[in-house]
Design a protein around this motif. Structure first.
Motif, short mmCIF file in Angstrom:
data_model
loop_
_atom_site.label_atom_id
_atom_site.label_comp_id
_atom_site.label_asym_id
_atom_site.label_seq_id
_atom_site.Cartn_x
_atom_site.Cartn_y
_atom_site.Cartn_z
N ILE A 46 0.85 -1.19 0.00
CA ILE A 46 0.00 0.00 0.00
C ILE A 46 0.88 1.24 0.00
O ILE A 46 1.80 1.36 0.82
N SER A 47 0.60 2.15 -0.90
CA SER A 47 1.38 3.38 -1.02
C SER A 47 1.16 4.29 0.19
O SER A 47 0.02 4.59 0.56
N SER A 78 8.67 6.65 -0.37
CA SER A 78 10.02 7.23 -0.53
C SER A 78 10.32 8.33 0.49
O SER A 78 11.46 8.76 0.61
N GLU A 79 9.27 8.80 1.19
CA GLU A 79 9.46 9.89 2.15
C GLU A 79 9.37 9.36 3.58
O GLU A 79 8.38 8.72 3.95
N ILE A 80 10.38 9.64 4.37
CA ILE A 80 10.45 9.10 5.73
C ILE A 80 9.23 9.53 6.56
O ILE A 80 8.57 8.69 7.20
N ASP A 81 8.92 10.82 6.56
CA ASP A 81 7.78 11.30 7.36
C ASP A 81 6.47 10.68 6.92
O ASP A 81 5.61 10.36 7.75
N HIS A 82 6.31 10.50 5.61
CA HIS A 82 5.07 9.93 5.10
C HIS A 82 4.96 8.44 5.47
O HIS A 82 3.86 7.95 5.71
N PRO A 105 10.78 -4.44 -7.32
CA PRO A 105 11.74 -4.01 -8.33
C PRO A 105 11.15 -3.22 -9.48
O PRO A 105 11.89 -2.70 -10.32
N VAL A 106 9.80 -3.12 -9.56
CA VAL A 106 9.21 -2.55 -10.77
C VAL A 106 9.53 -1.07 -10.89
O VAL A 106 9.67 -0.35 -9.90
N LYS A 107 9.61 -0.62 -12.13
CA LYS A 107 10.12 0.72 -12.43
C LYS A 107 9.35 1.83 -11.73
O LYS A 107 9.93 2.74 -11.16
N ASN A 108 8.01 1.77 -11.79
CA ASN A 108 7.26 2.90 -11.25
C ASN A 108 7.27 2.96 -9.72
O ASN A 108 6.75 3.89 -9.12
N VAL A 109 7.88 1.96 -9.08
CA VAL A 109 8.10 2.00 -7.62
C VAL A 109 9.57 2.31 -7.34
O VAL A 109 9.91 3.29 -6.68
N ALA A 110 10.46 1.47 -7.89
CA ALA A 110 11.89 1.60 -7.58
C ALA A 110 12.50 2.89 -8.14
O ALA A 110 13.42 3.45 -7.55
N CYS A 111 11.99 3.36 -9.26
CA CYS A 111 12.56 4.57 -9.85
C CYS A 111 11.96 5.85 -9.27
O CYS A 111 12.31 6.94 -9.67
N ARG A 112 11.06 5.67 -8.32
CA ARG A 112 10.53 6.83 -7.60
C ARG A 112 11.03 6.86 -6.16
O ARG A 112 10.44 7.52 -5.30
N GLY A 113 12.06 6.11 -5.90
CA GLY A 113 12.69 6.17 -4.59
C GLY A 113 12.09 5.27 -3.54
O GLY A 113 12.42 5.38 -2.35
N ALA A 114 11.20 4.34 -3.93
CA ALA A 114 10.56 3.44 -2.97
C ALA A 114 10.96 1.99 -3.29
O ALA A 114 11.74 1.73 -4.21
#
Length: 333
Positions: A46-47, A78-82, A105-114
């Protein structure tokens, strides 16, 4: 000895876990896996951003049910506070634990810093994990990979440092992010993490376990505390009961009959409609039919019909036709 996560989650001697899988590990799928003996499950990931924005899709993924326990809610971001805020929101849904995804590993997760991206910044991963641990009174666990690529296999450091900030268990997929799901999973590093005298938390191995034989052999060879199974359970939730039966008796349990396949498929479909409504429940079930009936000769014609029918009654009619068309006692290996 029982495997324990924190003070209150007792998973028995050698637990089998259902891996969290996007667009798969929803409550209907979890229901049929639970019926077949899985010891612990997780939500789809979950995002954290979705939870903070109160997005409907993210909120719906927080749905958990008493019969599923013990169950973890898995979050990513990708954001610590979030991520800390997401752990607070998730805890209010009443899971048994919070799990952090550092493996997707998928691009739209890993390439956004998560997801697996955090394997490139262990200091940030540690800070994020600490924030999540501090944001909940529930046990926190982590799922990750061996490293970002072959040159940065840093799971040893990850295990020690995340344990130091309070995680209660670690699941390791035996591939790097660069490998995605290709090649073979390497469990030797998972074993090395488990054998590290500094690591006291349970270590679960994940990747390529798709048979009773593999589960039994790898349990012995890699000395993990339990096994997490993902893709092999899709359309085949019986894998959990078959592995457990083999562990307990040393004997192979007969595979499911056509009737069992049809019955479990019907249950999955019904639960899907109950949870998502008629239209979405029927539509999203379409991805599962081929897996439930893998091995049946000339199944393509049936699959084409199943994925085109718009009503529950019509689909149930075809499923009953499948059951009667083939020998009810026919067992597939």
């Amino acid at each position: 000895m029982s495997v324990k996560i924190g003070d209150h989650i007792d998973l028995g001697a050698f637990p089998l876990l259902l891996a969290p899988m996007e667009d798969v590990s929803d409550p209907p799928f979890r229901f049929v896996c639970k019926q077949n003996g899985v010891d612990m499950m997780y939500t789809e990931f979950i995002s954290s951003e979705g939870l903070i924005r109160d997005a409907a899709k993210s909120r719906q993924k927080l749905d958990i049910f008493e019969y599923e326990r013990p169950i973890g809610i898995q979050i990513f971001g990708s954001e610590i506070d979030h991520m800390r805020m997401a752990s607070e929101i998730s805890s209010q849904a009443g899971p048994d634990l919070i799990d952090i995804n550092y493996g997707c590993p998928v691009k739209n997760v890993a390439c956004r810093g998560a997801g697996a991206s955090l394997l490139q910044d262990i200091d940030k991963m540690v800070a994020m994990t600490k924030a999540v641990v501090e944001g909940t009174n529930l046990p926190v666990t982590v799922k990750t990979r061996l490293g970002w690529d072959d040159n940065t296999k840093n799971v040893y450091e990850v295990a020690e440092r995340l344990q130091d900030v309070g995680i209660k268990a670690l699941s390791i997929h035996g591939r790097t992010r660069a490998q995605m799901y290709k090649g073979q999973a390497d469990w030797t590093m998972i074993r090395d993490v488990k054998k590290n005298p500094r690591v006291k938390i349970p270590i679960f191995g994940n990747g390529d376990v798709d048979s009773v034989e593999k589960a039994a052999a790898w349990r012995q060879e890699y000395e993990v505390d339990g096994i997490m199974i993902g893709r092999a359970a899709i359309g085949y939730p019986w894998i959990f009961r078959e592995i457990k039966h083999f562990f307990e008796t040393g004997e192979h349990l007969a595979g499911p009959t056509i009737k069992e396949r049809v019955d479990v498929c019907k249950t999955h479909l019904t639960k899907s409609i109950e949870w998502k409504g008629d239209k979405t429940g029927i539509f999203e079930m379409r991805r599962h039919y081929a897996n439930y009936f893998k091995g049946i000769p000339n199944f393509k014609e049936y699959r084409m019909r199943l994925v085109s029918l718009p009503t529950l009654a019509e689909i149930l009619e075809v499923l009953e036709e499948i059951e009667h068309q083939f020998d009810a006692e026919l067992i597939f290996s």
